[in-house]
Design a protein around this motif. Structure first.
Motif, PDB file in Angstrom:
ATOM      1  N   ASP A   1       0.841  -1.199   0.000  1.00  0.00           N
ATOM      2  CA  ASP A   1       0.000   0.000   0.000  1.00  0.00           C
ATOM      3  C   ASP A   1       0.879   1.252   0.000  1.00  0.00           C
ATOM      4  O   ASP A   1       1.970   1.240   0.591  1.00  0.00           O
ATOM      5  N   PRO A   2       0.452   2.339  -0.650  1.00  0.00           N
ATOM      6  CA  PRO A   2       1.261   3.571  -0.637  1.00  0.00           C
ATOM      7  C   PRO A   2       1.535   4.103   0.766  1.00  0.00           C
ATOM      8  O   PRO A   2       2.566   4.731   0.998  1.00  0.00           O
ATOM      9  N   ASN A   3       0.620   3.871   1.698  1.00  0.00           N
ATOM     10  CA  ASN A   3       0.815   4.268   3.089  1.00  0.00           C
ATOM     11  C   ASN A   3       1.006   3.038   3.966  1.00  0.00           C
ATOM     12  O   ASN A   3       0.544   1.936   3.618  1.00  0.00           O
ATOM     13  N   LEU A   4       1.667   3.237   5.084  1.00  0.00           N
ATOM     14  CA  LEU A   4       1.908   2.170   6.051  1.00  0.00           C
ATOM     15  C   LEU A   4       1.421   2.637   7.416  1.00  0.00           C
ATOM     16  O   LEU A   4       1.598   3.808   7.770  1.00  0.00           O
ATOM     17  N   VAL A   5       0.823   1.730   8.177  1.00  0.00           N
ATOM     18  CA  VAL A   5       0.418   2.019   9.550  1.00  0.00           C
ATOM     19  C   VAL A   5       1.227   1.137  10.493  1.00  0.00           C
ATOM     20  O   VAL A   5       1.357  -0.073  10.267  1.00  0.00           O
ATOM     21  N   VAL A   6       1.786   1.748  11.526  1.00  0.00           N
ATOM     22  CA  VAL A   6       2.532   1.033  12.558  1.00  0.00           C
ATOM     23  C   VAL A   6       1.823   1.245  13.885  1.00  0.00           C
ATOM     24  O   VAL A   6       1.449   2.367  14.229  1.00  0.00           O
ATOM     25  N   VAL A   7       1.622   0.160  14.629  1.00  0.00           N
ATOM     26  CA  VAL A   7       0.988   0.228  15.951  1.00  0.00           C
ATOM     27  C   VAL A   7       1.970  -0.313  16.979  1.00  0.00           C
ATOM     28  O   VAL A   7       2.400  -1.474  16.895  1.00  0.00           O
ATOM     29  N   LEU A   8       2.331   0.529  17.945  1.00  0.00           N
ATOM     30  CA  LEU A   8       3.223   0.148  19.035  1.00  0.00           C
ATOM     31  C   LEU A   8       2.452   0.167  20.344  1.00  0.00           C
ATOM     32  O   LEU A   8       1.529   0.967  20.518  1.00  0.00           O
ATOM     33  N   ARG A   9       2.837  -0.700  21.261  1.00  0.00           N
ATOM     34  CA  ARG A   9       2.239  -0.703  22.594  1.00  0.00           C
ATOM     35  C   ARG A   9       3.318  -0.439  23.635  1.00  0.00           C
ATOM     36  O   ARG A   9       4.404  -1.031  23.589  1.00  0.00           O
TER      37      ARG A   9
END
Length: 240
Positions: A226-234
């Motif tokens: 995907d052109p954008n990336l999502v990162v989720v950190l805890r």
């Protein structure tokens, strides 16, 4: 952390932001945040949106029941709009954020923000966010996907973008910081609209899946496209 504010002159006009649209998210905006942040209870602490822009994320957090919302922004007009609505704003430099806020946040978000920082600035920001968040709190970031050829259109479409990032690069930046990576990958795709538009999107998504599968097999890579990336950190518990 210093930022060249001259690069952001007329940025609000270029983005199409404005007082009359501030904190007035579309149904699509709200559905996106509902899906991207699914499972996070923002009623349990404060929410900070870094680079809040036209305030869509702040509006979502407010509607979701966050007891207090904060934001940072470089654009003077956006800061003025936030002040008119009583939004608490923090300085651009994370080193200047009050220590009294440490451990008070359940969510810190940075949608379309990290690419505007150098990697050194991003590391400084992540270190400070680690102190803001409660154990179990989330940091969610979206940025142009540096591992995808399709991310180049977003990455190189804005003169204020300074860094090319990816999930593995964020993984390197958080080494030694109190974070674990829950996931990185494609952003949630829209589901709203008429039946015809939803059927059309479903067809395009199937074509994309087939194309991406073929590219991964041919080049032996396993990366999101995907052109954008999502990162989720805890935020994890501090080690004794």
């Amino acid at each position: 952390m210093t930022t060249d504010v001259t690069a952001y002159l007329s940025y609000q006009e270029w983005k199409g932001w404005g007082h009359n649209r501030f904190m007035r998210p579309t149904t699509g905006d709200l559905n996106y945040f509902d899906a991207e942040l699914h499972g996070l209870d923002v009623t349990a602490g404060a929410v900070l949106d870094i680079g809040f822009g036209n305030g869509e994320m702040l509006a979502w957090a407010q509607r979701a029941g966050a007891p207090s919302i904060y934001g940072t922004e470089i654009d003077d007009a956006a800061l003025s709009a936030a002040a008119e609505r009583g939004i608490q704003t923090l300085p651009l430099d994370p080193a200047s954020w009050p220590a009294v806020l440490d451990g008070q946040f359940v969510l810190v978000s940075a949608f379309d923000l990290l690419e505007h920082l150098t990697r050194e600035q991003a590391l400084d920001l992540l270190e400070r966010v680690g102190r803001l968040l409660k154990p179990g709190g989330w940091f969610v970031a979206r940025f142009p996907n540096g591992q995808s050829p399709f991310g180049r259109a977003y990455q190189h479409g804005d003169i204020t973008h300074l860094s090319t990032l990816s999930g593995p690069l964020i993984g390197q930046l958080i080494r030694g910081l109190p974070f674990e990576m829950l996931r990185y990958g494609d952003p949630v795709r829209p589901t709203e609209g008429s039946l015809l538009s939803r059927v059309g999107r479903a067809g395009r998504d199937l074509l994309r899946l087939g194309f991406e599968f073929a590219i991964r097999r041919m080049y032996r890579v396993n990366v999101p496209f995907d052109p954008n990336l999502v990162v989720v950190l805890r935020r994890i518990e501090d080690k004794e």
